[in-house]
Design a protein around this motif. Structure first.
Motif, PDB file in Angstrom:
ATOM      1  N   ILE A  54      71.068   4.408 115.167  1.00 25.28           N
ATOM      2  CA  ILE A  54      71.708   5.715 115.295  1.00 25.28           C
ATOM      3  C   ILE A  54      72.935   5.763 114.399  1.00 25.28           C
ATOM      4  CG2 ILE A  54      72.738   7.388 116.876  1.00 25.28           C
ATOM      5  CD1 ILE A  54      71.321   5.898 119.179  1.00 25.28           C
ATOM      6  N   ALA A  55      73.013   6.777 113.543  1.00 26.90           N
ATOM      7  CA  ALA A  55      74.216   6.995 112.743  1.00 26.90           C
ATOM      8  C   ALA A  55      75.356   7.363 113.682  1.00 26.90           C
ATOM      9  CB  ALA A  55      73.979   8.088 111.714  1.00 26.90           C
ATOM     10  N   HIS A  56      76.476   6.682 113.545  1.00 33.78           N
ATOM     11  CA  HIS A  56      77.579   6.805 114.492  1.00 33.78           C
ATOM     12  C   HIS A  56      78.589   7.851 114.035  1.00 33.78           C
ATOM     13  CE1 HIS A  56      80.006   5.462 117.794  1.00 33.78           C
ATOM     14  NE2 HIS A  56      80.994   5.055 117.039  1.00 33.78           N
ATOM     15  N   LYS A  57      79.196   8.519 114.992  1.00 32.01           N
ATOM     16  CA  LYS A  57      80.271   9.486 114.762  1.00 32.01           C
ATOM     17  C   LYS A  57      79.852  10.599 113.815  1.00 32.01           C
ATOM     18  CE  LYS A  57      84.017   6.384 116.039  1.00 32.01           C
ATOM     19  NZ  LYS A  57      85.306   5.757 115.640  1.00 32.01           N
ATOM     20  N   GLU A  58      80.732  10.897 112.818  1.00 30.50           N
ATOM     21  CA  GLU A  58      80.527  12.094 112.008  1.00 30.50           C
ATOM     22  C   GLU A  58      79.999  11.818 110.604  1.00 30.50           C
ATOM     23  OE1 GLU A  58      80.781  15.016 113.424  1.00 30.50           O
ATOM     24  OE2 GLU A  58      81.382  13.973 115.263  1.00 30.50           O
ATOM     25  N   SER A  59      79.832  10.566 110.234  1.00 32.12           N
ATOM     26  CA  SER A  59      79.415  10.261 108.862  1.00 32.12           C
ATOM     27  C   SER A  59      77.993   9.728 108.821  1.00 32.12           C
ATOM     28  CB  SER A  59      80.358   9.228 108.236  1.00 32.12           C
ATOM     29  OG  SER A  59      80.299   8.017 108.955  1.00 32.12           O
ATOM     30  N   GLY A  60      77.344   9.930 107.692  1.00 35.21           N
ATOM     31  CA  GLY A  60      76.045   9.336 107.490  1.00 35.21           C
ATOM     32  C   GLY A  60      76.177   7.857 107.175  1.00 35.21           C
ATOM     33  N   VAL A  61      75.052   7.173 107.091  1.00 33.92           N
ATOM     34  CA  VAL A  61      75.069   5.739 106.803  1.00 33.92           C
ATOM     35  C   VAL A  61      74.042   5.418 105.724  1.00 33.92           C
ATOM     36  CG1 VAL A  61      75.766   5.164 109.161  1.00 33.92           C
ATOM     37  CG2 VAL A  61      73.351   5.114 108.556  1.00 33.92           C
ATOM     38  N   SER A  62      74.313   4.337 104.993  1.00 33.08           N
ATOM     39  CA  SER A  62      73.326   3.754 104.101  1.00 33.08           C
ATOM     40  C   SER A  62      73.339   2.249 104.300  1.00 33.08           C
ATOM     41  CB  SER A  62      73.638   4.096 102.628  1.00 33.08           C
ATOM     42  OG  SER A  62      74.865   3.526 102.227  1.00 33.08           O
ATOM     43  N   GLY A  63      72.167   1.659 104.168  1.00 34.14           N
ATOM     44  CA  GLY A  63      72.064   0.221 104.381  1.00 34.14           C
ATOM     45  C   GLY A  63      70.723  -0.299 103.931  1.00 34.14           C
ATOM     46  N   LEU A  64      70.507  -1.579 104.183  1.00 33.19           N
ATOM     47  CA  LEU A  64      69.265  -2.249 103.815  1.00 33.19           C
ATOM     48  C   LEU A  64      68.683  -2.942 105.032  1.00 33.19           C
ATOM     49  CD1 LEU A  64      70.405  -3.942 100.467  1.00 33.19           C
ATOM     50  CD2 LEU A  64      69.187  -1.762 100.719  1.00 33.19           C
ATOM     51  N   ILE A  65      67.366  -2.913 105.149  1.00 32.56           N
ATOM     52  CA  ILE A  65      66.653  -3.632 106.196  1.00 32.56           C
ATOM     53  C   ILE A  65      65.702  -4.624 105.537  1.00 32.56           C
ATOM     54  CG2 ILE A  65      65.082  -3.470 108.162  1.00 32.56           C
ATOM     55  CD1 ILE A  65      66.027  -0.585 108.573  1.00 32.56           C
ATOM     56  N   PHE A  66      65.832  -5.895 105.882  1.00 31.67           N
ATOM     57  CA  PHE A  66      64.926  -6.944 105.404  1.00 31.67           C
ATOM     58  C   PHE A  66      63.997  -7.330 106.555  1.00 31.67           C
ATOM     59  CE2 PHE A  66      68.864  -7.247 103.090  1.00 31.67           C
ATOM     60  CZ  PHE A  66      68.502  -7.517 101.781  1.00 31.67           C
ATOM     61  N   ASP A  67      62.711  -7.463 106.263  1.00 29.13           N
ATOM     62  CA  ASP A  67      61.697  -7.851 107.241  1.00 29.13           C
ATOM     63  C   ASP A  67      60.948  -9.039 106.647  1.00 29.13           C
ATOM     64  OD1 ASP A  67      59.359  -8.106 108.825  1.00 29.13           O
ATOM     65  OD2 ASP A  67      59.369  -5.977 109.310  1.00 29.13           O
ATOM     66  N   MET A  68      61.077 -10.223 107.285  1.00 34.19           N
ATOM     67  CA  MET A  68      60.598 -11.461 106.666  1.00 34.19           C
ATOM     68  C   MET A  68      59.794 -12.306 107.638  1.00 34.19           C
ATOM     69  SD  MET A  68      64.310 -12.256 104.944  1.00 34.19           S
ATOM     70  CE  MET A  68      65.114 -11.764 106.476  1.00 34.19           C
ATOM     71  N   ALA A  69      58.923 -13.124 107.068  1.00 36.83           N
ATOM     72  CA  ALA A  69      58.119 -14.039 107.872  1.00 36.83           C
ATOM     73  C   ALA A  69      59.008 -15.104 108.501  1.00 36.83           C
ATOM     74  CB  ALA A  69      57.058 -14.688 106.999  1.00 36.83           C
TER      75      ALA A  69
END
Length: 231
Positions: free
Chosen positions: A216-231
């Motif tokens: 969930i994006a928190h408060k009043e600002s948007g978010v950007s990030g990275l998600i890694f999914d690994m074995a």
């Protein structure tokens, strides 16, 4: 299980031309408890001064991803590539049996900011390769890297996936996976709630034994990030 790596706890390499924050052990920064996570070995958050850069240096047997968040990189390597990597684009260099390259900030006024990511390959040797692409963010979680190169993603030599996360203020999404997979979330900008825990810019979270993530994006600002999914 969710293990949060707070931004202020990262290692740091600071020079006249470079300010680098290390999520995992790197160069002169060593933490026996932070040697990487699954096949993810390095996340360096680099700020390069105007007109400066990394001189020619070598790598082998490593998958190296660069993601520019401000400015652009001039990339040159021993395979003959001479490329501009602007903000928003991803580069994946498979070092293979060995490659030399340099990275330079061509601007004389603006700092370059980018993430340098290393993932250990599942096979060693072979010819080096280079991939670069701009991905339009058509959904909250956008696939960037995969082991097969499916759906136009960059192809990596590892059972690892990379997604870019982008949410507007108060938007929420869910990421689903298999419980035996290992996940790592790196937040670039903004604040978000991840499984009830607050992450701020620069924070990371190593996640095991889950089959879904509620984000969930928190408060009043948007978010950007990275998600890694690994074995």
């Amino acid at each position: 299980m969710l293990d949060i790596r707070v931004s202020s706890q990262r290692g740091r390499g600071k020079f006249s031309w470079l300010d680098s924050k290390h999520s995992f052990s790197f160069a002169d920064y060593y933490d026996a408890n932070r040697m990487g996570f699954a096949s993810l070995r390095v996340i360096n958050d680099d700020t390069v001064s105007p007109g400066a850069g990394f001189d020619t240096h070598g790598h082998r047997d490593m998958e190296i991803i660069s993601y520019v968040t401000q400015g652009e990189i001039i990339h040159k390597d021993s395979q003959g590539h001479h490329q501009r990597l602007p903000a928003g684009e991803f580069q994946l260099m498979s070092a293979g049996k060995g490659i030399y390259h340099s990275e330079f900030n061509p601007s004389q006024s603006e700092s370059l900011k980018f993430l340098q990511i290393w993932i250990q390959p599942d096979t060693v040797g072979g010819e080096p390769s280079y991939q670069q692409k701009h991905f339009k963010q058509t959904q909250a979680i956008k696939a960037i890297v995969s082991p097969t190169g499916e759906n136009g993603t960059l192809k990596i030599k590892q059972d690892a996936y990379l997604y870019r996360l982008s949410l507007v203020a108060q938007e929420q999404t869910r990421y689903e996976t298999e419980p035996q997979r290992k996940l790592y979330v790196h937040l670039i900008d903004g604040e978000l709630m991840l499984e009830g825990k607050l992450l701020k810019a620069g924070d990371g979270a190593a996640i095991t034994n889950v089959d879904k993530l509620d984000i969930i994006a928190h408060k009043e600002s948007g978010v950007s990030g990275l998600i890694f999914d690994m074995a």
